[in-house]
Design an enzyme around this catalytic site. Sequence first.
Site, PDB file in Angstrom:
ATOM      1  N   TYR A 138      75.100  -2.936  60.702  1.00 32.55           N
ATOM      2  CA  TYR A 138      75.488  -1.978  59.666  1.00 32.55           C
ATOM      3  C   TYR A 138      76.589  -2.557  58.782  1.00 32.55           C
ATOM      4  CZ  TYR A 138      76.928   2.336  57.379  1.00 32.55           C
ATOM      5  OH  TYR A 138      77.241   3.281  56.437  1.00 32.55           O
TER       6      TYR A 138
ATOM      7  N   LYS B 255      75.896  -3.737  54.815  1.00 33.86           N
ATOM      8  CA  LYS B 255      76.534  -3.167  53.626  1.00 33.86           C
ATOM      9  C   LYS B 255      77.278  -4.233  52.832  1.00 33.86           C
ATOM     10  CE  LYS B 255      75.587   1.306  53.822  1.00 33.86           C
ATOM     11  NZ  LYS B 255      74.931   2.045  52.713  1.00 33.86           N
TER      12      LYS B 255
ATOM     13  N   THR C   5      82.669  11.271  55.807  1.00 31.31           N
ATOM     14  CA  THR C   5      82.328  12.461  55.037  1.00 31.31           C
ATOM     15  C   THR C   5      81.600  13.454  55.936  1.00 31.31           C
ATOM     16  OG1 THR C   5      82.088  11.090  53.052  1.00 31.31           O
ATOM     17  CG2 THR C   5      81.138  13.299  52.974  1.00 31.31           C
TER      18      THR C   5
ATOM     19  N   HIS D 135      72.853  16.228  60.193  1.00 33.33           N
ATOM     20  CA  HIS D 135      71.937  16.349  61.324  1.00 33.33           C
ATOM     21  C   HIS D 135      72.755  16.608  62.590  1.00 33.33           C
ATOM     22  CE1 HIS D 135      68.858  15.527  64.267  1.00 33.33           C
ATOM     23  NE2 HIS D 135      67.961  15.395  63.306  1.00 33.33           N
TER      24      HIS D 135
ATOM     25  N   ARG E 199      77.574  11.348  64.736  1.00 38.86           N
ATOM     26  CA  ARG E 199      78.859  11.231  64.059  1.00 38.86           C
ATOM     27  C   ARG E 199      79.887  12.139  64.722  1.00 38.86           C
ATOM     28  NH1 ARG E 199      77.326  10.925  57.598  1.00 38.86           N
ATOM     29  NH2 ARG E 199      75.547   9.503  57.833  1.00 38.86           N
TER      30      ARG E 199
END
Length: 236
Positions: A34, A38, A64, A70, A75
């Site tokens: 990841y 990015k 955020t 979901h 998270r």
Amino acid sequence: LLTSTSEVYGDPEVHPQPESYWGNVNPIGPRACYDEGKRVAETLMYAYHHRDGVDVRVARIFNTFGPRMHPSDGRVVSNFIVQALQDKPLTIYGDGSQTRSFQYVDDLVDGLIALMNSSYALPVNIGTANEHSIRDFASLIVEATGSSSPIVHLPATKDDPRQRRPDTTVAREKLGWQPRVPLREGIAKTVEYFREEICRGGEVVPTGPDAARPNATARRASQPACASPVAAASNQ
């Protein structure tokens, strides 16, 4: 527009993190796909910009949250809220001293619009300087939900950043943007969303090998705690 991430900074040795900081990323660690994905995406954006004159915008988005996340996305915000609403233990990886800066989704959208409407082509941090330890954030979620959930600690995850807070000087000066939604207000809206999801769909396992979204066969909508104010009034 590339929606990049604060993860390009890795486990930062500079705090708060300005866009000029190149980061501290383990290229072969468990988060590397990841993080480095990015970073290379940003590289490609600027390769097209410099070679072909493509007009680009790069937003480095910090943590955020908000409605429509979901429930099993893994998270920290969704994990904590879903666990708290079901009176399950809130699981913290490590001692909880690691910090994050949480912005509400409405502020993020406003920031992206401001970036796209600007002529600024370099990366911009989109986030809030309101920094909290994960331990304190867990306590805040328990308070906001009125939960009886205990807080438990699990082994720390490898390469988990110890601190995360954006320097938002560029966004403020170049875009005229800064976050406006207070943390507690955003949490209240997000808690209400997840409460409705659980009441409508049933138990949620938010993280781990058995993670699952609401189970329609375990419906809870008939429980008094899940009844809407309108429905409750009509039954009186």
